[in-house]
Scaffold this active site. Structure first.
Site, mmCIF file in Angstrom:
data_model
loop_
_atom_site.group_PDB
_atom_site.id
_atom_site.type_symbol
_atom_site.label_atom_id
_atom_site.label_comp_id
_atom_site.label_asym_id
_atom_site.label_seq_id
_atom_site.Cartn_x
_atom_site.Cartn_y
_atom_site.Cartn_z
ATOM 1 N N LYS A 292 36.885 34.592 38.433
ATOM 2 C CA LYS A 292 37.731 34.273 39.222
ATOM 3 C C LYS A 292 38.092 33.296 38.627
ATOM 4 O O LYS A 292 39.149 32.349 38.644
ATOM 5 C CB LYS A 292 37.463 34.405 40.624
ATOM 6 N N GLU B 38 49.905 48.295 45.581
ATOM 7 C CA GLU B 38 49.199 48.644 44.259
ATOM 8 C C GLU B 38 49.741 50.527 45.379
ATOM 9 O O GLU B 38 50.082 51.008 44.420
ATOM 10 C CB GLU B 38 47.576 48.870 44.223
ATOM 11 N N SER C 64 47.494 47.902 36.971
ATOM 12 C CA SER C 64 48.906 47.520 38.263
ATOM 13 C C SER C 64 49.005 46.125 38.096
ATOM 14 O O SER C 64 48.031 45.890 37.548
ATOM 15 C CB SER C 64 48.094 47.485 39.455
ATOM 16 N N CYS D 275 32.073 43.814 43.918
ATOM 17 C CA CYS D 275 31.745 42.139 44.438
ATOM 18 C C CYS D 275 30.612 41.256 44.681
ATOM 19 O O CYS D 275 30.101 40.243 44.679
ATOM 20 C CB CYS D 275 32.917 41.748 44.805
ATOM 21 N N GLU E 149 39.880 33.398 35.395
ATOM 22 C CA GLU E 149 41.521 33.487 36.378
ATOM 23 C C GLU E 149 42.164 32.956 36.591
ATOM 24 O O GLU E 149 43.493 32.785 36.504
ATOM 25 C CB GLU E 149 40.981 34.583 37.468
ATOM 26 N N CYS F 9 42.394 44.619 40.012
ATOM 27 C CA CYS F 9 41.666 43.031 41.289
ATOM 28 C C CYS F 9 40.589 42.305 40.636
ATOM 29 O O CYS F 9 40.295 41.101 40.743
ATOM 30 C CB CYS F 9 40.943 43.615 42.529
ATOM 31 N N GLU G 267 49.591 32.510 33.682
ATOM 32 C CA GLU G 267 50.119 33.366 34.428
ATOM 33 C C GLU G 267 50.502 33.153 35.565
ATOM 34 O O GLU G 267 51.054 33.225 36.600
ATOM 35 C CB GLU G 267 49.806 35.037 34.016
ATOM 36 N N GLU H 191 52.701 51.285 43.994
ATOM 37 C CA GLU H 191 52.979 50.843 42.830
ATOM 38 C C GLU H 191 52.564 52.236 42.222
ATOM 39 O O GLU H 191 54.091 52.736 41.404
ATOM 40 C CB GLU H 191 52.745 49.906 41.998
#
Ligand code: SF4
Ligand code: SF4
Ligand code: FES
Lengths: 158, 562
Positions: B354, B279, B319, B499, B357, B299, B362, B282
């Protein structure tokens, strides 16, 4: 059945209330005036434009008896079942109308979206009992036969 | 300034700006029961469990009554006890009573208060409805029949997360909490953050439980089950086993997982170090080549979902780094690609989103997801109990090689501001200890929902914002769009506090959340590697497994959905 929504018309309504989310009730009323019910596809559009969630609009729409989420017929027939009308035999009128249109308590609107038949709890015209209204027009001292005639006349208009 | 007092059960209690007498009563050490009050939400005042009696015998709802100097209230009179019992009986009269098979068993407030107030029988006939389940979401399930209409979920979803997926619908006896048109929740703008489930006092909204399927996998001799543990889990689990809230019990979690039967145990913090390096790379790359700004962190999967659904135009700002969980999963896949046993990849996460996710297209290859199971901290607690492990007595163990090293920078990912602090550590040229300490005081730490700071980099100021809670994120985005604010880098976490406060963690109050954050900063302090780039595992990965594959294994492009 999917209603085709002309979003320009919705925009005009929103315009009238300056896109204020606090006017949601008025906006829903005007939308219902246009479509005779609140079409499902309008909800995400209003949500986006007003910045309130579809669940919140649904909350308002289901809170008030007046809003309908089901399509309504072109002619909305309301039969009064207040005490005066009931005593003067409004129920046979209701039954006749339902029977000739193939409707019931759970199915209020004909498939061709011509007629909706509902009961109301007192139209405040007890002197004219039994009363029914078609859209905003009042018909006094009704009988089952007169109701059949009325239906025939309405069908002819089209 | 003279002090003002109020009398609570004959004890004088100082009024110090509390908004309601409930806060004062709790400050006095009295655990007044409530269903519909949470300090972070607006006051609803519907459940009436919080009633108190004033000296004239009048009854007030403590949550919605402001304190007044000289006011006298009692919290535990015969009348109040009767009143509370009545409320509980009424709630129970149309509530399912199959507690033993409920997902919320042992954590349900209705159950707890019924027990506390000694409800042994309900005088009203049982009018509970058939269960009415919505299991469409991968993150939460809803059962309308268990709802007590406290509205906590509605206010959480709208006021804190700005999603508004659910609201009250209909009125009177037909009133319920519903999505628009009673659509399955998966078809709404729900982001799967699970905060509604965390706050729901009953089993009406619960986090999906995938432990049964995982147990099967664990007992299969032909599979190798590898697991990674997210940073926040280590400070969220101890309290359930009688250890202090916020204590870092990573070593015990590792030991427990081995006992349960996991073959290899790793720490997601290791992959967080990869995230920091990628990151930062980037970010600096965009600075040099003039890319899109602000760069927004990637994230948090609930945030990604929120952006997709509400601000698709911002996807190019986000990102391209995969989340640490997904980075690790890809590395593990690559690492085990010649394994002769089928490898099953598990992630222990503080997060319900999550689960969604892990199922995104992807993150799979030929229909096989990189992460096979996401298990929340709460599910892990259940597994530890099921296995009969005495957690408080288990000896701590270390994670496995070859991914056994972590840095402090990776560990603090679990608390709001952690990602940013880790990135700042990476970009700052001054690598001295004092400079490192100074970063902690630039405004990146603390549980506030919105934090701002700026850092000097090669002669320019980089403006940074850190937000947690999607309403805070949304407000910030709106300001940016109106041109009222400008940032170069934004960290977004959907759960307020980051989190450590994820909905997969056991529920805790504001104090507990702070302790969990502090637990991660302690872990950082105790770590002998502070910066991600100093982690030898990471260096070895770049020189080996990741060579020429960083883009393929560590990045992702979220596309606008048609
Ligand atoms: S679903 Fe849970 S939090 Fe929401 S209103 Fe019902 S009981 Fe309250
Ligand atoms: S999971 Fe989050 S977004 Fe979905 S309904 Fe619950 S609070 Fe709202
Ligand atoms: S907590 Fe006060 S009314 Fe519910």
């Amino acid at each position: 059945m999917q209603e085709i929504i002309d979003f320009k018309e919705i925009d005009a309504i929103l315009e009238r209330y300056r896109y204020e989310s606090s006017s949601i009730i008025a906006i829903l009323q005007d939308t219902q005036a246009k479509y005779r019910y609140l079409p499902k596809d309008v909800f995400p559009y209003l949500s986006e434009k007003l910045g309130i969630s579809t669940a919140k609009i649904y909350s308002v729409a289901t809170f008030y008896e007046n809003f309908s989420l089901e399509p309504k017929g072109k002619y909305i027939i309301k039969i009064c079942d207040g005490t005066a009308c009931h005593v003067r035999k409004s129920i046979p009128i209701l039954e006749r109308l339902r029977k000739s249109l193939g409707l019931s308590e759970s199915k209020e609107t004909t498939d061709d979206l011509m007629f909706t038949v509902q009961t109301v709890s007192c139209l405040g015209a007890c002197g004219l009992a039994p009363v029914l209204t078609v859209n905003e027009k009042v018909y006094a001292a009704m009988t089952p036969d007169k109701a059949t005639e009325l239906l025939a006349k309405l069908k002819e208009e089209n | 300034m003279s002090m003002e007092f109020m009398l609570i059960d004959n004890m004088p209690v100082e009024i110090a700006g509390e908004a309601n007498i409930l806060s004062l009563i709790r400050k006095a050490g009295i655990d007044l029961p409530t269903f519909c009050y949470y300090s972070e939400l607006s006051v609803y005042g519907a459940c009436r469990m919080c009633v108190v009696e004033d000296k004239w015998g009048e009854i007030h709802a403590a949550c919605s009554t402001p304190p007044k100097a000289g006011m006298e209230v009692r919290t535990n009179t015969p009348r109040l006890r009767k009143y509370r019992k009545m409320i509980l009986e009424l709630l129970l009269s149309n509530h399912c009573r199959d507690c033993t098979t409920c997902e919320k068993n042992g954590k349900c407030k209705l159950q707890e208060l019924a027990q506390r107030f000694g409800i042994k029988q309900v005088r009203f006939s049982n009018t509970s409805e058939e269960s009415d389940m919505d299991t469409s979401s991968l993150c939460i399930s809803r059962d309308k029949s268990k709802c007590i209409l406290c509205g906590d979920c509605v206010r959480m979803c709208e006021e804190v997360q700005n999603v508004g997926a659910i609201d009250f619908a209909f009125r009177g006896s037909k009133m319920c909490v519903s999505t628009a048109f009673d659509e399955p929740i998966a078809n709404t703008k729900c982001v799967g953050c699970g905060q509604c489930a965390a706050i729901c006092p009953t089993g009406a909204i619960v986090v999906k439980n995938d432990t049964a399927r995982l147990w099967k996998e664990l007992s299969n001799k032909d599979t190798k089950v590898v697991v990674q543990i997210a940073p926040a889990v280590r400070v969220g689990i101890g309290k359930e086993f009688g250890l202090p809230e916020g204590e870092n019990v990573m070593g015990r979690v590792v030991a427990a997982l081995r006992r349960i039967g996991f073959d290899e145990v790793f720490d997601t913090s290791t992959a967080a170090d990869l995230t920091v390096l990628e990151e930062t790379g980037e970010f600096l790359g965009r600075l040099q080549k003039g890319g899109v700004f602000p760069l927004i962190t990637s994230c948090c999967p609930a945030w990604i979902r929120y952006a997709e659904l509400n601000y698709p135009e911002l996807l190019e700002n986000i990102s391209t780094c995969r989340s640490p969980m997904q980075m690790f999963a890809s590395v593990l896949k690559e690492h085990y690609k010649h394994s002769n046993r089928k490898v099953v990849s598990v992630a222990i996460m503080p997060c319900t989103a999550k689960k969604h996710e892990a199922a995104r297209e992807e993150f799979q290859e030929n229909g096989i997801p990189y992460v096979d199971y996401v298990i929340t901290t709460q599910e892990l607690i259940q597994m530890i109990r099921e296995a009969g492990i005495v957690f408080s007595e288990i000896e701590p163990e270390a994670v496995d090689m070859p991914f056994g090293a972590t840095s402090g920078a990776g560990v603090i990912f679990g608390v709001t501001g952690g990602v940013t602090e880790a990135v700042i550590r990476r970009v700052s040229d001054d690598k001295s200890v004092s400079a490192l300490r100074a970063i902690a005081f630039t405004g990146v730490r603390g549980m506030q929902g919105v934090k701002e700071t700026s850092i000097a980099y090669e002669g320019r100021q980089i403006k940074v914002a850190i937000v947690s809670g999607l309403k805070n994120a949304d407000d910030l985005i709106r300001k940016m769009k109106k041109g009222e604010a400008h940032y170069d880098f934004i960290e977004v976490m959907a759960c307020p506090g980051g989190c450590v406060c994820g909905a997969g963690q056991p529920f805790t109050n504001a104090e507990g959340k702070k302790l969990r954050g502090a637990g991660l900063y302690d872990a950082d302090r105790m770590s002998n590697i502070k910066r991600s780039e100093e982690n030898p595992v990471i260096m070895a990965l770049y020189g080996g497994l990741l060579k020429g594959k960083t883009h393929k294994l560590l990045h992702v492009h979220y596309h606008r959905k048609a």
